[in-house]
Write a protein that holds these residues in place. Structure first.
Motif, PDB file in Angstrom:
ATOM      1  N   ARG A  76       0.819  -1.209   0.000  1.00 59.30           N
ATOM      2  CA  ARG A  76       0.000   0.000   0.000  1.00 59.30           C
ATOM      3  C   ARG A  76       0.855   1.261   0.000  1.00 59.30           C
ATOM      4  NH1 ARG A  76      -3.375   2.206   4.017  1.00 59.30           N
ATOM      5  NH2 ARG A  76      -2.605   0.710   5.525  1.00 59.30           N
ATOM      6  N   HIS A  77       2.032   1.191   0.644  1.00 60.40           N
ATOM      7  CA  HIS A  77       2.893   2.378   0.757  1.00 60.40           C
ATOM      8  C   HIS A  77       4.171   2.234  -0.083  1.00 60.40           C
ATOM      9  CE1 HIS A  77       0.449   4.102   3.956  1.00 60.40           C
ATOM     10  NE2 HIS A  77       0.450   2.941   4.571  1.00 60.40           N
ATOM     11  N   TYR A  78       4.090   1.447  -1.160  1.00 65.20           N
ATOM     12  CA  TYR A  78       5.340   1.119  -1.868  1.00 65.20           C
ATOM     13  C   TYR A  78       6.019   2.357  -2.467  1.00 65.20           C
ATOM     14  CZ  TYR A  78       3.137   1.345  -6.508  1.00 65.20           C
ATOM     15  OH  TYR A  78       2.529   1.763  -7.653  1.00 65.20           O
ATOM     16  N   MET A  79       5.230   3.354  -2.865  1.00 62.47           N
ATOM     17  CA  MET A  79       5.844   4.554  -3.443  1.00 62.47           C
ATOM     18  C   MET A  79       6.672   5.311  -2.394  1.00 62.47           C
ATOM     19  SD  MET A  79       5.209   4.821  -6.648  1.00 62.47           S
ATOM     20  CE  MET A  79       5.432   6.547  -7.049  1.00 62.47           C
ATOM     21  N   THR A  80       6.071   5.497  -1.221  1.00 67.98           N
ATOM     22  CA  THR A  80       6.777   6.193  -0.137  1.00 67.98           C
ATOM     23  C   THR A  80       7.979   5.377   0.336  1.00 67.98           C
ATOM     24  OG1 THR A  80       4.588   6.936   0.549  1.00 67.98           O
ATOM     25  CG2 THR A  80       6.402   7.402   2.054  1.00 67.98           C
ATOM     26  N   ILE A  81       7.787   4.045   0.432  1.00 66.94           N
ATOM     27  CA  ILE A  81       8.882   3.171   0.890  1.00 66.94           C
ATOM     28  C   ILE A  81      10.037   3.207  -0.105  1.00 66.94           C
ATOM     29  CG2 ILE A  81       9.516   0.762   1.312  1.00 66.94           C
ATOM     30  CD1 ILE A  81       6.677   0.376   2.464  1.00 66.94           C
ATOM     31  N   ALA A  82       9.709   3.152  -1.406  1.00 67.46           N
ATOM     32  CA  ALA A  82      10.759   3.179  -2.434  1.00 67.46           C
ATOM     33  C   ALA A  82      11.570   4.465  -2.331  1.00 67.46           C
ATOM     34  CB  ALA A  82      10.128   3.054  -3.815  1.00 67.46           C
TER      35      ALA A  82
END
Length: 888
Positions: free
Chosen positions: A365-371
């Protein structure tokens, strides 16, 4: 697998042959790479002074090279465990070889050349010896180094370096507590055991202390899951590849390892609910922290925030790793040791699967922020590493003493620096580590599903977990798509889809449908004496959590529980209504209740397609009016006709609703036709009536009674004498009786009753017509303000066809309103028709009728009492509870 058709096993193996060949080539390539690595390490750590020096390797420890060599060996160990212990594969292989051998008798029959068949058999034999014997690793460590083994086993420097790596790695593994024994550390144990076997075969030396350390790791790790449900048992591996060590390990020690494994499984099974609860709390706390941390704006992050995010990312991975390891170990040990699993343990394991998918969902769900954050973390780590390298390089450059060793160190630092200037890819990280070294995985689950789905249905709490479980089941697709033994991976996927859906259907969908249907039935039939349904005493079942669940995607379909129940109710209501059309009202009520109680929107089935409450049709009664008035009895108060007698256990009835439905079927025009038929019938009956009144015996008695009444009316207070009427009733029996014992007065009473029944029928026709009109007129919003559609169409300038249709509609509406407001006085019509005839001088004898009414009334009362008394008797012939035709 046990139910394969003839020839299916051979087909499965034939599809796999190409892949076995590719696997054999891969294994050979692994052997070549392993030999090359060992030979290069031997050249690097050469103890031969005459051999050419590559670099000065004194004090240099290439730990990563040994790690990668160990990875190759772990792959070979995994293949050994998969292929060597696959009983079904071995059975099918034997059948396939037997089939190939049978071709020997007549190769031409199968279109095969003898030479090619021989080569094929040799290939099969080679594949069997190379792959299926379960000795891939053993052959590799024993045979692959034949050419260079003589020079390698004398290389003391390499042996020391090998031992150094093993000791350091084992010491590192021993220092870790059991809680930190994640999947990587467990595979490190497999790697070290395989390298220990390789070390013994290369150098022939045995470090007993190191062997004991490897053996004692059993106390921490009972087994290692290599892939899927394939387990690796260390004691079996070590004793199989180091047979001479069996003398040092007695049977008691070997049995103690197995006993420890069973104790471990027993303890884990008991503590599983507690551990699951602990993991739930940890994961929930981690998710809350992740949500809070990731909401911060990434552009204004401080170093402390970045470190905190990095810790959270790693913590989530650690939780997922621990849960995954626990799941695999417990389930695979239960299967391998053939130990039954308790329902509590099954539900706890299912909860862990859901938790694992929940953690994955958080990252997804938060892959953009995590990346973005991972990129910042990598940049910061690269900066720190480059700063340390720059400091070290500065120290080397300032040292004025020149030597080859200094040059090698400086070159390595420069290489590491260059590798770190760029994205942190796998290759760059490996080069950096080597340069700095120079400078310094479900079939087991199938029995779980009935228990898991059954528990969800019973508890009906946290049903959103089902979405995570189906996400976990979808993960199996990646492995299925790589299968080769079937014609297509779709075969396996369809089988898996069918199996899982059957469990869901059996444990949740069907019970839910049946419970809701039963509940609706009990509600509809609550007027009957049912079991106690007081919710305060027997409780209540709430199905709304299941029905509110979002549709679940599984393979190429969506499983919508609410939609499934709606379809089931649609199907049930339709099928049962077609079987028994008279139950349509019950199922209509159930349909409404389903919408009100459970918000289930079912499709209106429009059954029955015609009205059931039609009884005898108006046309049938009209054509057989003479039979109808004699066979049916009229009830004046309820306006209902009841059949006089029947051979069945029930009597037919006709009421206003039946007549209204019949009129709706045939149209209002049928009413006038019916009245005309009744008029014809009454005309015949009045002719008989007239004949009776004209009979000399009757006429003389009536004239005598009229004369008596006129003479005595003053004394009798204008009242007719009961005694005189009773005398007339009894005296007329002297004129004779019919075969059924009826007097002339009885027959006259019956004639009058028939006339009354016909008039009652006319009355019912009028009431039915008004009822039909009222049902039709209910769609008119206001009877006082009727809209003229024809004029509206003309104002809008619509076509002539539309205006004509509007004109017809206005006529229909006008006709309905007129019929509803006025109705037709059919009795008045009949009176107007018959009164002139009755008043004709020719029919003067009919005026005497009034004097026969008292004896007729006594006759009717006696008849009614007799009929009602028969109601309570066993023989009910002639029994009746109503006969108002006479009164009519």
């Amino acid at each position: 697998e046990g139910n394969l058709q003839d020839g299916a096993a051979q087909l499965l193996i034939s599809r796999m042959l190409r892949h076995f060949q590719e696997l054999s080539c891969f294994v050979k390539r692994c052997e070549q790479v392993a030999v090359q690595i060992v030979e290069q390490l031997a050249a690097l750590y050469s103890s031969n002074k005459d051999a050419p020096k590559v670099i000065n390797a004194t004090g240099v420890h290439f730990q990563d090279v040994f790690d990668h060599l160990g990875d190759i060996l772990v792959m070979l160990v995994t293949l050994d465990e998969i292929l060597g212990n696959h009983s079904t594969l071995h059975d099918h292989w034997i059948i396939y070889k037997r089939t190939v051998k049978s071709v020997h008798h007549d190769p031409a029959k199968f279109g095969v050349e003898w030479g090619k068949l021989k080569n094929f058999e040799n290939l099969l034999s080679e594949l069997e010896n190379h792959l299926l014997a379960g000795k891939i690793l053993q052959k590799m460590v024993e045979q692959s180094f034949d050419g260079t083994k003589g020079s390698i086993n004398k290389n003391v420097c390499l042996a020391e370096e090998f031992n150094c790596y093993l000791k350091n790695s084992v010491a590192e593994l021993e220092s870790k507590p059991i809680e930190q024994m994640d999947c990587d550390n467990q595979l490190l144990w497999v790697k070290l055991s395989a390298l220990y076997v390789l070390n013994f075969n290369l150098f022939g030396t045995m470090d007993k202390k190191l062997f004991k350390q490897l053996w004692d790791l059993n106390k921490k790790i009972p087994t290692v899951t290599l892939v899927g449900n394939v387990l690796w048992f260390p004691e079996q591996f070590l004793l199989a590849h180091l047979t001479h060590m069996a003398k040092l390990i007695d049977k008691k020690t070997q049995q103690s390892v197995q006993g420890r494994r069973q104790t471990y499984l027993q303890q884990k099974a008991q503590n599983l609910p507690k551990e699951t609860q602990a993991f739930c709390l940890q994961a929930c706390l981690w998710m809350v922290q992740m949500e809070t941390s990731l909401k911060q704006d990434s552009t204004v992050l401080k170093l402390e925030d970045l470190n905190h995010r990095c810790d959270l990312f790693l913590q989530g991975v650690q939780y997922a790793s621990e849960i995954s390891r626990l799941l695999k170990t417990v389930t695979n040990l239960h299967v391998t040791l053939a130990k039954p699993m308790t329902k509590t343990a099954v539900l706890a394991l299912c909860k862990l699967v859901e938790l694992l998918k929940g953690i994955q969902h958080m990252y997804h769900r938060h892959y953009m922020t995590i990346a973005e954050s991972v990129n910042h973390v990598v940049q910061h780590l690269e900066f720190q590493a480059l700063h340390i390298i720059a400091t070290a390089k500065k120290g080397v450059v300032q040292d004025k003493r020149y030597s080859e060793k200094h040059l090698d160190i400086l070159s390595s630092l420069v290489l590491a620096e260059k590798a770190l200037h760029g994205p942190g890819t796998k290759e760059r990280r490996l080069i950096s580590r080597l340069a700095l070294s120079t400078a310094n995985q479900l079939k087991t689950f199938q029995s779980f599903w009935p228990i898991y789905f059954g528990s969800l249905y019973e508890n009906k709490t946290d049903l959103h977990r089902l979405l995570y479980m189906f996400c976990a089941l979808r993960d199996c697709v990646y492995a299925m798509e790589k299968t080769k033994h079937n014609t297509s991976p779709e075969v396996l996927k369809k089988s898996f889809d069918k199996e899982i859906f059957s469990y869901l259907n059996e444990q949740i969908l069907q019970p839910l449908c049946h419970k809701i249907e039963t509940n609706l039935r009990l509600h509809v039939h609550s007027h009957l004496q049912l079991d106690d349904r007081n919710p305060f005493r027997v409780g209540t079942m709430d199905f709304s959590p299941l029905l509110r669940l979002r549709p679940i995607r599984f393979f190429d379909r969506y499983i919508d529980i609410k939609g499934y129940v709606e379809h089931y109710l649609d199907q049930t209501f339709y099928n049962l209504t077609t079987v028994a059309l008279h139950d349509w009202k019950t199922y209509g009520e159930m349909r409404t209740l389903a919408h009100h109680n459970y918000n289930l929107s079912t499709v209106e089935d429009h059954l029955p397609s015609q009205t059931l409450e039609q009884g005898l049709d108006v046309l049938v009664i009209m054509r057989n009016i003479h039979i109808f008035v004699s066979k049916y009895l009229y009830n004046l108060n309820n306006q209902i006709f009841v059949e006089q007698s029947s051979n069945n256990k029930h009597l037919n009835t006709i009421n206003i609703r039946h007549i209204a439905n019949s009129i709706r079927t045939h149209g209002t025009g049928i009413m006038n036709t019916t009245v005309n038929f009744t008029y014809q019938f009454l005309r015949k009956k009045f002719f008989i009536f007239s004949q009776f009144m004209y009979d000399e015996h009757i006429k003389s008695r009536l004239i005598k009674d009229i004369r008596f009444f006129r003479e005595t009316k003053a004394q009798l207070d204008q009242k007719y004498s009961y005694e005189k009427a009773d005398k007339f009733n009894k005296g007329i029996r002297k004129l004779g009786l019919t075969a059924e014992g009826l007097s002339y007065l009885d027959q006259f009473r019956m004639l009058i009753s028939h006339i009354g029944n016909a008039m009652g029928y006319v009355r019912m026709i009028r009431s039915g017509g008004l009822h039909c009109c009222s049902n039709a007129i209910c769609f008119m919003p206001d009877l006082d303000d009727i809209v003229n559609f024809e004029e509206l169409c003309k104002e809008e300038g619509l076509s002539n066809v539309c205006q004509e249709a509007a004109h017809r509609l206005d006529q229909v509406i006008g006709n309905l309103v007129r019929n509803f407001a006025e109705g037709t006085e059919y009795f008045k019509l009949l009176v107007d028709v018959f009164s002139p005839v009755f008043r004709d001088p020719k029919n003067m004898h009919l005026r005497n009728f009034y004097i026969i009414v008292p004896p007729l009334t006594i006759n009717f009362v006696e008849h009614s009492i007799t009929c009602k008394e028969k109601m309570s008797k066993k023989n009910k012939v002639g029994a009746a509870f109503t006969d108002d035709g006479f009164a009519m």
